[in-house]
Design an enzyme around this catalytic site. Structure first.
Site, mmCIF file in Angstrom:
data_model
loop_
_atom_site.group_PDB
_atom_site.id
_atom_site.type_symbol
_atom_site.label_atom_id
_atom_site.label_comp_id
_atom_site.label_asym_id
_atom_site.label_seq_id
_atom_site.Cartn_x
_atom_site.Cartn_y
_atom_site.Cartn_z
ATOM 1 N N LYS A 1 38.916 49.178 31.859
ATOM 2 C CA LYS A 1 39.341 50.581 31.775
ATOM 3 C C LYS A 1 40.280 50.831 30.601
ATOM 4 O O LYS A 1 40.109 51.790 29.872
ATOM 5 C CB LYS A 1 39.988 51.005 33.081
ATOM 6 C CG LYS A 1 39.023 50.795 34.254
ATOM 7 C CD LYS A 1 39.450 51.520 35.478
ATOM 8 C CE LYS A 1 38.754 51.019 36.713
ATOM 9 N NZ LYS A 1 37.301 51.150 36.649
ATOM 10 N N TRP B 1 39.321 52.347 46.634
ATOM 11 C CA TRP B 1 39.503 50.962 46.188
ATOM 12 C C TRP B 1 40.479 50.221 47.073
ATOM 13 O O TRP B 1 40.285 49.031 47.368
ATOM 14 C CB TRP B 1 39.910 50.913 44.723
ATOM 15 C CG TRP B 1 38.802 51.400 43.840
ATOM 16 C CD1 TRP B 1 38.770 52.553 43.106
ATOM 17 C CD2 TRP B 1 37.525 50.768 43.636
ATOM 18 N NE1 TRP B 1 37.567 52.667 42.463
ATOM 19 C CE2 TRP B 1 36.782 51.592 42.761
ATOM 20 C CE3 TRP B 1 36.937 49.597 44.112
ATOM 21 C CZ2 TRP B 1 35.485 51.279 42.352
ATOM 22 C CZ3 TRP B 1 35.643 49.277 43.697
ATOM 23 C CH2 TRP B 1 34.938 50.111 42.835
ATOM 24 N N ASP C 1 47.024 46.517 42.592
ATOM 25 C CA ASP C 1 45.770 46.687 41.861
ATOM 26 C C ASP C 1 46.041 47.777 40.827
ATOM 27 O O ASP C 1 46.181 48.944 41.166
ATOM 28 C CB ASP C 1 44.661 47.107 42.839
ATOM 29 C CG ASP C 1 43.350 47.443 42.119
ATOM 30 O OD1 ASP C 1 43.303 47.339 40.880
ATOM 31 O OD2 ASP C 1 42.376 47.807 42.812
HETATM 32 C C1 LIG Z 1 41.480 50.880 41.247
HETATM 33 C C2 LIG Z 1 40.262 50.045 41.155
HETATM 34 N N1 LIG Z 1 40.235 48.865 41.796
HETATM 35 C C3 LIG Z 1 39.149 48.064 41.746
HETATM 36 C C4 LIG Z 1 38.014 48.435 41.050
HETATM 37 C C5 LIG Z 1 36.837 47.513 41.043
HETATM 38 O O1 LIG Z 1 36.853 46.852 39.828
HETATM 39 P P1 LIG Z 1 35.735 45.801 39.380
HETATM 40 O O2 LIG Z 1 34.491 46.588 39.126
HETATM 41 O O3 LIG Z 1 36.333 45.208 38.142
HETATM 42 O O4 LIG Z 1 35.574 44.814 40.470
HETATM 43 C C6 LIG Z 1 38.003 49.633 40.356
HETATM 44 C C7 LIG Z 1 36.811 50.040 39.599
HETATM 45 O O5 LIG Z 1 36.601 51.152 39.193
HETATM 46 C C8 LIG Z 1 39.140 50.471 40.425
HETATM 47 O O6 LIG Z 1 39.175 51.638 39.784
#
Ligand SMILES: Cc1ncc(COP(=O)(O)O)c(C=O)c1O
Length: 275
Positions: A193, A99, A169
């Site tokens: 989550k 991510w 994040d």
């Molecule tokens: C740490 C992290 N950042 C970003 C995301 C992406 O999130 P979204 O699907 O809400 O764009 C996720 C999704 O699992 C994640 O675990």
């Protein structure tokens, strides 16, 4: 009904009490004769739901008065783009998993970020040690990191020190443990989550960052934090039912004891929306 175990990272288990209250109110919200799904987002009734969601979350985070909460859409993935669009294009990135790599890749679409630390060569088995000094370039508009790497399972157990605004994040560990927001310029998380259903993205940030846009002119209005901060998350139609469900999850967390660890000045009452 026997409820299934669900160990998905997200969308993941919601507190049963929150689901049951939402179900009880689905058709007739608190005796108002309509569902939140049908309610105008500009109505007093929805404003009360939004204000409650915001104030409860602020309480859980012991949010100082110079911080604000936004309920947005587009997921954490949209924040990968909004952060460099709003804070500046030369951000410093610590990449500790898939991510954070995606966040960096998106920042490269917007400008020229710098990857200052990565564990890619070792397949993301660790995060930087707390004692390690991160080489943030002078003048970097922010330092970005991912508090928990959902896929690789590596998690920061400390907050990195930064002389520039710290951006995190927190998608996969937001509200899973107490958070002192004060070292952060901005925190973002997809709600799905820990905090609510998919479709809601939570942004918590310093008002000085959220309320005054200093990015380039080409950034569309809807992608500016300022737009949403000034409209109290009601610039356009928000994910109304999702925000309601988040508020029920916040109530549930508060009922478990909540977190009140940091003595901070009381927050001003939420302002009434005029639009
Ligand atoms: C740490 C992290 N950042 C970003 C995301 C992406 O999130 P979204 O699907 O809400 O764009 C996720 C999704 O699992 C994640 O675990």
């Amino acid at each position: 009904m026997s409820r299934k175990h669900n160990f998905n990272a997200g969308p993941s288990t919601l507190p049963l009490a929150a689901l049951e209250k939402a179900a009880a109110n689905l058709v007739d919200h608190e005796g108002l004769g309509l569902s939140v799904l049908e309610m105008s987002h500009r109505s007093k009734d929805f404003e009360a739901i939004l204000a409650h969601a915001k104030e409860t979350l602020a309480g859980l985070l012991s949010l100082p008065a110079d911080y604000d909460v936004l309920f947005l859409q587009g997921g954490a993935s949209q924040q990968f783009a909004m952060v460099p669009m709003n804070l500046g294009s030369g951000g410093a990135y610590v990449t500790t998993g898939a991510w954070s790599q995606k966040a960096l890749a998106e920042a490269k679409v917007v400008g020229e970020p710098v990857e200052i630390w990565t564990d890619k060569a070792d397949n993301f088995r660790k995060v930087p040690a707390e004692s390690e000094a991160l080489a943030v370039p002078a003048g970097a508009p922010f330092l970005h990191y991912t508090t928990n790497n959902t896929i690789f399972g590596t998690q920061f157990h400390y907050v990195p020190k930064a002389s520039v605004p710290l951006v995190a994040d927190m998608s996969s560990d937001f509200l899973s443990r107490p958070i002192d927001v004060r070292p952060f310029g901005l925190i973002y998380a997809g709600a799905q989550k820990n905090a609510g259903p998919s479709g809601v993205t939570i942004v918590v940030g310093r008002k000085s960052i959220l309320e005054s846009f200093a990015g380039p002119k080409w950034v569309p209005t809807i992608l500016r934090y300022e737009t949403h901060a000034k409209a109290d998350s009601l610039y356009n139609t928000p994910p109304t039912f999702g925000i309601y469900l988040c508020s029920l999850v916040f109530d549930w967390i508060r009922a478990q004891g909540g977190w009140r660890r940091w003595p901070v000045a009381p927050r001003p009452r939420p302002r009434a929306s005029t639009t």
